[in-house]
Design a protein around this motif. Structure first.
Motif, short mmCIF file in Angstrom:
data_model
loop_
_atom_site.label_atom_id
_atom_site.label_comp_id
_atom_site.label_asym_id
_atom_site.label_seq_id
_atom_site.Cartn_x
_atom_site.Cartn_y
_atom_site.Cartn_z
N GLU A 99 -20.34 151.61 13.98
CA GLU A 99 -21.68 151.08 13.72
C GLU A 99 -21.61 149.75 12.96
OE1 GLU A 99 -26.00 152.95 12.54
OE2 GLU A 99 -24.21 153.74 11.55
N LEU A 100 -20.69 149.66 12.01
CA LEU A 100 -20.54 148.42 11.26
C LEU A 100 -20.06 147.29 12.17
CD1 LEU A 100 -20.49 146.81 8.61
CD2 LEU A 100 -18.19 147.72 8.19
N LYS A 101 -19.05 147.56 12.98
CA LYS A 101 -18.55 146.53 13.90
C LYS A 101 -19.64 146.13 14.90
CE LYS A 101 -14.70 145.41 16.96
NZ LYS A 101 -13.44 145.89 17.59
N GLY A 102 -20.41 147.12 15.36
CA GLY A 102 -21.49 146.82 16.28
C GLY A 102 -22.54 145.92 15.67
N ASP A 143 -16.12 140.10 19.13
CA ASP A 143 -14.80 140.65 18.83
C ASP A 143 -14.38 140.42 17.37
OD1 ASP A 143 -14.46 141.46 21.52
OD2 ASP A 143 -13.87 139.41 22.05
N PRO A 144 -15.18 140.85 16.43
CA PRO A 144 -14.82 140.64 15.02
C PRO A 144 -13.64 141.52 14.60
CG PRO A 144 -16.71 142.09 15.17
CD PRO A 144 -16.43 141.63 16.59
N VAL A 145 -12.80 140.95 13.76
CA VAL A 145 -11.71 141.71 13.15
C VAL A 145 -12.01 141.79 11.66
CG1 VAL A 145 -9.24 141.82 12.69
CG2 VAL A 145 -10.06 140.93 14.88
N LEU A 146 -12.10 143.01 11.14
CA LEU A 146 -12.46 143.20 9.74
C LEU A 146 -11.29 143.84 8.99
CD1 LEU A 146 -16.10 144.56 10.18
CD2 LEU A 146 -15.41 142.25 9.53
N HIS A 147 -10.85 143.16 7.93
CA HIS A 147 -9.73 143.65 7.13
C HIS A 147 -10.27 144.29 5.85
CE1 HIS A 147 -6.77 141.65 9.68
NE2 HIS A 147 -7.54 140.57 9.66
#
Length: 312
Positions: free
Chosen positions: A4-7, A16-20
């Motif tokens: 849900e957060l990536k969406g 296409d986010p990349v979250l670290h």
């Protein structure tokens, strides 16, 4: 990180986010740094504390109106508990603590604090007597009973009650009505690319005593400053505020406010370990206890409290 957060990040137009994941605070909030070719930012996931999001945004607007540097709030979703923020880098004031120029950074933090106290505090919850005592009572509940496994005798309980009442009275004897960050310390002050102090983690702000945030900064439980440097910076703050208060009185305000804060913190660190399984904060208990004993030893009226803590 949940889908849900990536969406939501993708819904903001970031493909296409990349979250670290980053090291968070003592709450259940989680933080991520966005890696993307076109957009930089930080994401706060407060989905388990959704009610904190409008508070965070409201306090943030107050600070921005007062010209206090905070990470710019770029977008938010109240119903999901998400906030997209400016990325101000990875350098904390704590990272400057051991440097030769540490003093100049702490002076910047003092000047930022003076500016922050121009922030309107109307409508914020007060640091009144009831709340000051409620915070201090975390110490016998969680540090003495739950963590140390000790049960207080009647005399010991009376010593704590009398000491807490005296500390509360002294904290309330100084000017009140200030905007109080509540955790204005080296882990919550960032240094941005322009070498400017950037304030974070401000959502728990209250209205309260003049020296509370000053104590958080200078008797920081994560970074111990030299006693002479502390006094220099305390009096710099007083002078920048333009206060006509003698050194002894101002240092007494500072000392007793620190006692209230550090007694509370002993309880919080113990609670984080016992209740929440967050053992990492236990290593910060010795410095917290040292502050209480050293400062309390300056005041004969607190001898009972000091001796009790030493005996534990």
């Amino acid at each position: 990180m949940h889908k849900e957060l990536k969406g939501w990040i993708e819904w903001l137009g970031i493909e296409d986010p990349v979250l670290h994941p980053l090291h968070g605070d003592a709450s259940s909030r989680r933080y991520y740094r966005l890696e993307h070719s076109e957009t930089k930012g930080m994401v706060m996931d407060a989905s388990e504390l959704k009610e904190s999001v409008p508070v965070f945004i409201g306090v943030g607007w107050r600070l921005m109106d007062a010209k206090v540097r905070i990470p710019t709030i770029r977008s938010y979703e109240l119903n999901k508990g998400f906030i997209f923020l400016e990325d101000v880098g990875s350098t904390h004031l704590l990272d400057k603590y051991h440097g030769d120029d540490a003093g100049s950074y702490y002076e910047k933090a003092i000047r930022t604090l003076v500016q922050m106290q121009e922030t309107p505090s109307k409508g914020l919850e007060p640091y009144d007597a009831a709340f000051l005592l409620e915070e201090m009572n975390l110490m016998p509940q969680w540090y003495i009973k739950a963590y140390l496994g000790r049960t207080l005798e009647c005399l010991e309980g009376r010593i704590l009650l009398e000491s807490f009442s005296l500390i509360c009275k002294e904290v309330l004897s100084q000017p009140q009505g200030m905007f109080v960050h509540r955790d204005y310390h080296s882990r919550n002050l960032m240094i941005d690319s322009e070498e400017e102090i950037t304030v974070i983690d401000f959502q728990d702000a209250r209205e309260g005593p003049l020296t509370y945030d000053l104590v958080s900064l200078l008797r920081d439980v994560y970074a111990e400053l030299d006693a002479q440097e502390i006094e220099r910076l305390v009096l710099l703050f007083r002078d920048l505020k333009g206060l006509d208060v003698d050194d002894e009185t101002f240092m007494r305000w500072f000392d007793f406010t620190g006692l209230q804060r550090h007694i509370k913190i002993l309880g919080i660190f113990a609670r984080l370990s016992v209740r929440d399984g967050k053992e990492g904060y236990l290593k910060d208990i010795p410095l917290t206890l040292k502050y209480i004993i050293e400062v309390g030893s300056k005041y004969p009226e607190l001898e009972g409290l000091v001796q009790l803590l030493k005996s534990l």
